[in-house]
Design a protein around this motif. Sequence first.
Motif, PDB file in Angstrom:
ATOM      1  N   GLU A  48      62.560  15.370  46.406  1.00 25.85           N
ATOM      2  CA  GLU A  48      63.375  15.490  44.880  1.00 25.85           C
ATOM      3  C   GLU A  48      64.919  15.398  45.140  1.00 25.85           C
ATOM      4  O   GLU A  48      65.422  15.030  44.089  1.00 25.85           O
ATOM      5  CB  GLU A  48      62.864  16.955  44.251  1.00 25.85           C
ATOM      6  N   LEU A  49      65.582  16.024  46.061  1.00 24.67           N
ATOM      7  CA  LEU A  49      67.025  15.984  46.160  1.00 24.67           C
ATOM      8  C   LEU A  49      67.418  14.586  46.426  1.00 24.67           C
ATOM      9  O   LEU A  49      68.430  13.977  45.549  1.00 24.67           O
ATOM     10  CB  LEU A  49      67.404  16.658  47.252  1.00 24.67           C
ATOM     11  N   ILE A  50      66.652  13.944  47.392  1.00 28.61           N
ATOM     12  CA  ILE A  50      67.108  12.487  47.610  1.00 28.61           C
ATOM     13  C   ILE A  50      66.927  11.760  46.134  1.00 28.61           C
ATOM     14  O   ILE A  50      68.036  10.659  45.755  1.00 28.61           O
ATOM     15  CB  ILE A  50      66.400  11.815  48.618  1.00 28.61           C
ATOM     16  N   GLN A  51      65.742  11.801  45.405  1.00 28.63           N
ATOM     17  CA  GLN A  51      65.677  10.923  44.323  1.00 28.63           C
ATOM     18  C   GLN A  51      66.597  11.361  43.232  1.00 28.63           C
ATOM     19  O   GLN A  51      67.205  10.449  42.356  1.00 28.63           O
ATOM     20  CB  GLN A  51      64.246  11.133  43.898  1.00 28.63           C
ATOM     21  N   LYS A  52      67.157  12.617  43.306  1.00 30.04           N
ATOM     22  CA  LYS A  52      67.853  12.893  42.234  1.00 30.04           C
ATOM     23  C   LYS A  52      69.463  12.364  42.320  1.00 30.04           C
ATOM     24  O   LYS A  52      70.320  11.908  41.692  1.00 30.04           O
ATOM     25  CB  LYS A  52      67.963  14.492  41.897  1.00 30.04           C
ATOM     26  N   ARG A  53      69.854  12.388  43.779  1.00 25.94           N
ATOM     27  CA  ARG A  53      71.068  12.206  44.098  1.00 25.94           C
ATOM     28  C   ARG A  53      71.345  10.747  44.213  1.00 25.94           C
ATOM     29  O   ARG A  53      72.575  10.197  44.067  1.00 25.94           O
ATOM     30  CB  ARG A  53      71.587  13.037  45.500  1.00 25.94           C
ATOM     31  N   TRP A  54      70.189   9.805  44.539  1.00 26.16           N
ATOM     32  CA  TRP A  54      70.340   8.491  44.771  1.00 26.16           C
ATOM     33  C   TRP A  54      69.351   7.748  43.677  1.00 26.16           C
ATOM     34  O   TRP A  54      68.408   7.099  44.444  1.00 26.16           O
ATOM     35  CB  TRP A  54      70.451   8.119  46.067  1.00 26.16           C
ATOM     36  N   HIS A 106      67.439   1.095  46.284  1.00 27.84           N
ATOM     37  CA  HIS A 106      66.184   0.740  46.308  1.00 27.84           C
ATOM     38  C   HIS A 106      65.215   1.685  47.265  1.00 27.84           C
ATOM     39  O   HIS A 106      65.729   2.431  48.084  1.00 27.84           O
ATOM     40  CB  HIS A 106      66.293  -0.493  47.245  1.00 27.84           C
ATOM     41  N   PRO A 107      63.944   1.711  46.900  1.00 22.82           N
ATOM     42  CA  PRO A 107      63.147   2.807  47.693  1.00 22.82           C
ATOM     43  C   PRO A 107      63.105   2.663  48.969  1.00 22.82           C
ATOM     44  O   PRO A 107      62.935   3.742  49.662  1.00 22.82           O
ATOM     45  CB  PRO A 107      61.522   2.357  46.909  1.00 22.82           C
ATOM     46  N   VAL A 164      59.431   3.720  64.422  1.00 25.63           N
ATOM     47  CA  VAL A 164      58.904   2.630  65.205  1.00 25.63           C
ATOM     48  C   VAL A 164      58.347   1.625  64.292  1.00 25.63           C
ATOM     49  O   VAL A 164      58.731   0.404  64.590  1.00 25.63           O
ATOM     50  CB  VAL A 164      57.531   3.127  66.071  1.00 25.63           C
ATOM     51  N   ARG A 165      57.645   1.931  63.361  1.00 22.69           N
ATOM     52  CA  ARG A 165      57.062   0.901  62.312  1.00 22.69           C
ATOM     53  C   ARG A 165      56.899   1.557  60.837  1.00 22.69           C
ATOM     54  O   ARG A 165      56.619   2.792  60.806  1.00 22.69           O
ATOM     55  CB  ARG A 165      55.760   0.309  62.724  1.00 22.69           C
ATOM     56  N   PHE A 166      57.238   0.781  60.059  1.00 20.24           N
ATOM     57  CA  PHE A 166      57.346   1.188  58.598  1.00 20.24           C
ATOM     58  C   PHE A 166      57.100   0.186  57.650  1.00 20.24           C
ATOM     59  O   PHE A 166      57.689  -0.702  57.315  1.00 20.24           O
ATOM     60  CB  PHE A 166      58.747   1.918  58.528  1.00 20.24           C
ATOM     61  N   ASP A 167      55.972   0.383  57.033  1.00 18.17           N
ATOM     62  CA  ASP A 167      55.524  -0.598  55.737  1.00 18.17           C
ATOM     63  C   ASP A 167      55.176   0.308  54.487  1.00 18.17           C
ATOM     64  O   ASP A 167      54.436   1.150  54.738  1.00 18.17           O
ATOM     65  CB  ASP A 167      54.448  -1.608  56.053  1.00 18.17           C
ATOM     66  N   PHE A 168      55.685   0.035  53.219  1.00 16.93           N
ATOM     67  CA  PHE A 168      54.806   0.598  52.079  1.00 16.93           C
ATOM     68  C   PHE A 168      55.349  -0.284  50.955  1.00 16.93           C
ATOM     69  O   PHE A 168      56.278  -1.072  50.830  1.00 16.93           O
ATOM     70  CB  PHE A 168      55.596   1.903  51.874  1.00 16.93           C
ATOM     71  N   ASP A 169      54.329  -0.036  49.983  1.00 16.51           N
ATOM     72  CA  ASP A 169      54.237  -0.749  48.832  1.00 16.51           C
ATOM     73  C   ASP A 169      53.913   0.144  47.535  1.00 16.51           C
ATOM     74  O   ASP A 169      52.828   0.410  47.501  1.00 16.51           O
ATOM     75  CB  ASP A 169      53.728  -2.058  48.814  1.00 16.51           C
ATOM     76  N   ILE A 170      54.954   0.851  46.816  1.00 16.04           N
ATOM     77  CA  ILE A 170      54.509   1.684  45.977  1.00 16.04           C
ATOM     78  C   ILE A 170      53.571   1.272  44.707  1.00 16.04           C
ATOM     79  O   ILE A 170      52.657   1.939  44.449  1.00 16.04           O
ATOM     80  CB  ILE A 170      55.630   2.447  45.252  1.00 16.04           C
ATOM     81  N   GLY A 171      53.658  -0.109  44.241  1.00 19.79           N
ATOM     82  CA  GLY A 171      53.145  -0.634  43.284  1.00 19.79           C
ATOM     83  C   GLY A 171      51.595  -0.699  43.832  1.00 19.79           C
ATOM     84  O   GLY A 171      50.745  -0.532  43.187  1.00 19.79           O
ATOM     85  N   ALA A 172      51.399  -1.230  44.966  1.00 19.71           N
ATOM     86  CA  ALA A 172      50.005  -1.655  45.455  1.00 19.71           C
ATOM     87  C   ALA A 172      49.491  -0.124  46.256  1.00 19.71           C
ATOM     88  O   ALA A 172      48.280  -0.042  46.559  1.00 19.71           O
ATOM     89  CB  ALA A 172      50.122  -2.504  46.775  1.00 19.71           C
ATOM     90  N   GLY A 173      50.285   0.850  46.309  1.00 20.03           N
ATOM     91  CA  GLY A 173      49.790   2.055  46.829  1.00 20.03           C
ATOM     92  C   GLY A 173      49.464   2.060  48.228  1.00 20.03           C
ATOM     93  O   GLY A 173      48.757   2.864  49.159  1.00 20.03           O
ATOM     94  N   THR A 193      54.405  12.030  50.281  1.00 17.17           N
ATOM     95  CA  THR A 193      53.570  12.092  49.042  1.00 17.17           C
ATOM     96  C   THR A 193      54.365  12.222  47.757  1.00 17.17           C
ATOM     97  O   THR A 193      53.949  11.631  46.708  1.00 17.17           O
ATOM     98  CB  THR A 193      52.748  13.544  49.091  1.00 17.17           C
ATOM     99  N   ALA A 194      55.475  12.820  47.797  1.00 16.41           N
ATOM    100  CA  ALA A 194      56.467  12.714  46.683  1.00 16.41           C
ATOM    101  C   ALA A 194      57.036  11.341  46.375  1.00 16.41           C
ATOM    102  O   ALA A 194      57.137  11.311  44.969  1.00 16.41           O
ATOM    103  CB  ALA A 194      57.472  13.898  46.911  1.00 16.41           C
ATOM    104  N   PHE A 195      57.085  10.622  47.068  1.00 13.34           N
ATOM    105  CA  PHE A 195      57.717   9.254  46.873  1.00 13.34           C
ATOM    106  C   PHE A 195      56.623   8.332  46.481  1.00 13.34           C
ATOM    107  O   PHE A 195      56.691   7.515  45.567  1.00 13.34           O
ATOM    108  CB  PHE A 195      58.191   8.511  48.042  1.00 13.34           C
ATOM    109  N   MET A 196      55.287   8.462  47.111  1.00 13.33           N
ATOM    110  CA  MET A 196      54.395   7.280  46.757  1.00 13.33           C
ATOM    111  C   MET A 196      53.588   7.881  45.364  1.00 13.33           C
ATOM    112  O   MET A 196      53.032   7.020  44.900  1.00 13.33           O
ATOM    113  CB  MET A 196      53.344   7.484  47.826  1.00 13.33           C
ATOM    114  N   GLY A 197      53.700   9.202  45.225  1.00 14.83           N
ATOM    115  CA  GLY A 197      52.711   9.481  44.067  1.00 14.83           C
ATOM    116  C   GLY A 197      51.232   9.631  44.313  1.00 14.83           C
ATOM    117  O   GLY A 197      50.523   9.728  43.351  1.00 14.83           O
ATOM    118  N   LYS A 198      51.041   9.731  45.542  1.00 14.29           N
ATOM    119  CA  LYS A 198      49.522   9.811  46.080  1.00 14.29           C
ATOM    120  C   LYS A 198      49.536  10.627  47.683  1.00 14.29           C
ATOM    121  O   LYS A 198      50.569  10.577  48.206  1.00 14.29           O
ATOM    122  CB  LYS A 198      48.998   8.590  46.280  1.00 14.29           C
TER     123      LYS A 198
END
Length: 594
Positions: free
Chosen positions: A97-103, A107-108, A130-139, A180-185
Amino acid sequence: MAPPDRISLAEIREKAKLFGTSADLDEGSSPTVRELSECLSFSPGDGRIWLDEQRMMLVHCASMGTLRHEMIETIGTERTRAMLTRVGFASGVRDAELIQKRWPNSHPSIVFAAGPRLHSLEGVVKVVPVRFDFDIGAGSFYGEFLWHDSSEDEEHIRRYGIGSEPVCWMQLGYASGYATAFMGKMIIYREVECRAMGAPHCRNVGKPAGEWDNSEEDLRYFNADLFAQSRLVGNTAAVAPARRNTHKSTEDPVQLVGASGSFNVVRHLVDRVASTDATVLFIGESGVGKEIFARTLHRVSKRSTRPFIALNCAAIPENLIESELFGVEKGAFTGATASRPGRFERANSGTLFLDEVGSLSMVAQGKLLRAVQEREVERVGGTKTIPVNVRIVAASNRDLREEVKAGRFREDLFFRLNVFPINIPPLRERRDDIPLLMEAFANRYCELHGKQVTGFTQRAVEALLRYDFPGNIRELQNILERAVILTPDGFPVDVSHLSLGETKPQFEGLSLGAAGRLTLETAIGSARAPAEKLAGPGISSTGTFSFADHEAQIYLAALEATRGNVSAAAKSIGLSRAQLAYRLKRQSEARRPR
């Protein structure tokens, strides 16, 4: 000399070649460790540490280890793991919540990278992606990280040695809550390697709950009810992020909002006495919210469907106070052309709130005493008594005991009113309520005045948290209404919009410098226009190995989309032109062969 405002496409392609391999560029990534450190401030004068608007505290790792040990020995490993996991989850949600509010406009992928940096800043663990992939729209989501020097591991190993199970329970909860807070799931992290199992470092992997085998085994640690009922069974329901402790009323013009210990003590006392008919006396400085608490008391009492009548005793002339309290009969005096009931009659079967009761004259006090004792009133000019069933709630900004000693208040009336006294502390003694009140008042006045204020700058937050508020909540309310009116639409409230007393608004405090040491700071902030989010096919929220690569790709795609216009590219991803130019330069230097 400032760098050019436009970069040629050839230069963009050249920079793209430099970004071809992974590297640790956290220092130049956004939000940087320095920018995150600016959210952390120390206020030793009142014993508080703030991370943006959230109060923090320094705790010895050994003390946390002792607590963990006591919990394991007292309630068992499973219950301890569940409790620590939920504590970590709540912490991760709050940091998100802090990060989403301050910035809010970055870009996500850039903003998500702040989570591991913030966790490191808080002294919990060093995080290496090490590895990081995400797509909020696709979940879709996949994250793999290494944890070095985990404080949770160290304390567990110190007491239990090397074992066969991973033990970074609170950190797994944090990572799950943040994602969870960022992805909404619901995102679940599992620790696949742990130092407490003999591994050189900890390795954790995060995926959506539905993509794990036997996810019920993980989800049960997030369900407090299952452990409270001593049943360790699965539950696949998503876990809702923890919410702040707020008490709001849509009926009141100003909502009753708070989260501090002092606020909760008052709220608890109100709840305890509400079901009775006992007389309540609220004591506190002007502006602390005595009437709001009185209205809340009435609303949660068994008289809630009956009238709530308020009278400010200090605002009524002495020669009219009797008629206001008890009513008047027609012809009782010149101008009394009709009979009318007083406040006691109008509040019959309900609640009568007497504000600033200490300002009543001795004569008025005597007449009030009789009405309170006998439960009956007699109108001015009347000849008959009228029985009333009224609950008395009084309030005073004076110490009535001292008023009794000084001979300005009747002792017998004091004892009649002081059946259940509730002291409401001033706002300077419950600073944890200030961020919640700021948000509530800002939202209220934006709606009232048709404004679109985006929030508060860090300087404004720190100035308000350090201000003493001699006028308490009423003063904060007035300050924020004025600030909302002064702030241009689309901008955050800044220090320059605040009117803190008669002096120029500035503050002193301790902040964390770039070298990791506290420095004394006196500052006045400045407003900055919010940037718009980047949208378009050139930006992808997926990546492969490092956050730095993600950010490099985003910067270059933004330049491509704006045909090399640095200012436009910076605005599109939520940075200033100087920030983007600096980061492009730093990243180019770091990638260039030495």
